[in-house]
Design an enzyme around this catalytic site. Structure first.
Site: not given
Length: 530
Positions: A194, A246, A267, A301, A399
């Protein structure tokens, strides 16, 4: 403060010629969805104009995809590693030959610059070549020491997991889509993926090239839809989960995988730190900070959001960093003329502007940037440097995932290490020093899965023979290297006991047998074997 930008505004920019309507339709036709599917429209970040109409998959579509993938995987597991290798190397060649198509797609869907998009092209070519050339050795049966020397023949085997679910994000639409599918496929699995809806065309381009390279049709399939709609079906059909996104979503996926007792590699988020030691080359460190903080408009990231600078060189470093940042060319162009592109969606623009506004309202100082640039396009924001950031400000610990960095001074290296480690995250970090040994020593003390010395992130990411991933709230598992392939396998031990087993031979009592084994163990200890 004014940041340089291209003369032509994004509003006047046309989509590249490669993105014709038939071309887009051919890509979207690869999505697995019923003929009566609902459609969703994506828009180009540079301009806000409609880009593609994509058929949305239902849970029933996903179930059908897994059924077809499972049948294809049973056949694929019998295909030789040599044939899999040939397919990956053909894919490698096609990615490089047709890179302009991929570059156009990534820019159109994501809004990044062409130079940032090109790094994804090189990343996927390197990944395909690496696993094509190393998989045979990594997956080969391994002889292991047996329980009884000579008499126990023990072998470690690697089998594919089965069907791997890959959920990939929008920020690096080629690297995160194809980069995780490549080792999963090479290990003998099928992949149901996906990709994020916003950047699905780029993922579908990779799928098209892989099928052109010879991959069987049902072995790698793609669906799109909201996690709330098809997430359960993606989990229910998977033998392994690979997720990039996330931390909050990663926790939910980890919980679901735990309930099903399947593996997961995640991750997740980061609040990455860069430490500039007092002996650093200031010009190089300032250039490195630009490269660390603003690629893909900070939507990376492993990019840096916290910058710790020794007090002795703070003023000189900040001046050099601000000067370089102000010279960045912000804008939209389907060529290599721009340094910083657009954010990808309105949610990211809202987060960036809210974080900066909150910090400024609570006393932070803007040294560069600080403003959205609607004159360039609906989602542009200036690269921004802040100082005087304090813990009560949202961006201090959360973040931002945009072109924003905060600078903090420190007195000594112990304080710098403590400040850099004062976060639940642990994805990437950077250390700058003229003394390589000292830089590596500091790097080893930072709580991050990858740490780069005198580089932002490319050195560790590009060292594809080494594992890459996060600690703490930045995730579980690793991509790249042996770990990035073997995580998609089930390990099996086959032990063949020959002649004499563990029970005493006929006519020998257990008491005598225990004394014989004791003598044997002592002899092996003296010999230093086993």
């Amino acid at each position: 403060m004014t940041i340089d930008h291209t003369a032509a505004t994004a509003h006047a920019l046309s989509l590249p010629a490669t993105l014709t309507r038939p071309r887009v339709s051919r890509l979207t036709a690869q999505l697995a969805a019923a003929p009566t599917a609902n459609y969703t429209t994506t828009c180009a970040p540079y301009t806000g104009e409609p880009l593609a109409d994509l058929p949305v998959s239902t849970p029933a579509d996903v179930e059908d995809v897994f059924a077809r993938a499972r049948r294809a995987q049973a056949r694929w597991a019998l295909v030789s590693l040599e044939e899999r290798r040939r397919i990956l190397l053909r894919f490698h060649d096609l990615v490089l030959e047709r890179q302009d198509e991929g570059l156009d797609l990534m820019q159109a869907e994501n809004g990044k610059t062409r130079r940032d998009a090109f790094l994804e092209i090189t990343d996927i070519a390197i990944t395909a070549r690496y696993y094509a050339r190393t998989a045979a050795a990594l997956l080969a049966p391994k002889r292991r020491r047996g329980a009884i020397p000579v008499l126990t023949h023990t072998t470690e085997l690697r089998h594919p997991k089965g069907v791997v679910t890959v959920i990939s994000p929008w920020n690096y639409p080629l690297s995160m889509a194809a980069g995780d599918a490549i080792p999963a496929l090479m290990a003998g699995n099928a992949v149901v993926q996906k990709p994020d809806t916003q950047t699905a065309l780029t993922a579908l381009w990779a799928l098209e090239l892989m099928r052109e390279a010879g991959l069987p049709k049902d072995l790698w399939q793609m669906v799109i839809g909201r996690g709330s709609s098809i997430g359960d079906a993606l989990m229910a059909g998977a033998d392994y989960m690979m997720f990039t996104g996330s931390t909050a979503s990663g926790r939910r996926i980890a919980a679901g995988a735990g309930e099903r007792l399947i593996g997961a590699s995640l991750e997740l988020g980061g609040k990455n730190a860069m430490v500039v030691l007092e002996d650093a080359d200031i010009d190089k460190a300032a250039a490195g900070a630009v490269a660390a903080c603003f690629p893909s408009a900070g939507q990376l990231c492993v990019s840096i959001e916290r910058l710790y600078v020794a007090e002795e060189i703070r003023d000189e470093f900040v001046a050099a960093f601000v000067e370089r940042t102000r010279k960045l060319r912000l804008g939209a162009a389907y060529d290599f003329s721009v340094d910083v592109g657009s954010l990808t969606n309105s949610a990211q623009l809202e987060t960036v502007t809210a974080h900066i506004a909150d910090a400024v309202a609570k006393g932070a100082t803007v040294l560069a940037g600080g403003h959205a640039r609607p004159d360039l396009g609906p989602l542009f924001h200036e690269p921004t440097i802040l100082t005087d950031v304090t813990p009560e400000m949202t961006l201090f610990a959360h973040e931002t995932f945009g072109p924003v960095v905060s600078i903090y001074p420190y007195r000594d290296v112990e304080e710098a290490i403590a400040m850099a480690n004062a976060t639940p995250y642990g994805l990437n970090a950077s250390v700058w020093s003229r003394n390589g040994a000292r830089g590596r020593s500091v790097a080893a003390r930072l709580h991050a899965g990858t740490v780069n010395v005198n580089d932002a992130f490319a050195a560790a990411w590009g060292s594809i023979d080494a594992p890459m991933g996060g600690m703490g709230d930045s995730g579980l598992g690793r991509r790249h290297g042996a770990d990035g392939l073997l995580e998609y396998t089930e390990v099996q031990t086959v032990a063949h006991q020959r002649l004499q087993g563990f029970a005493p031979p006929r006519g020998v009592s257990y008491e005598r047998w225990s004394r014989i084994l004791t003598l044997a163990l002592r002899a092996l200890r003296r010999l230093g074997t086993h």
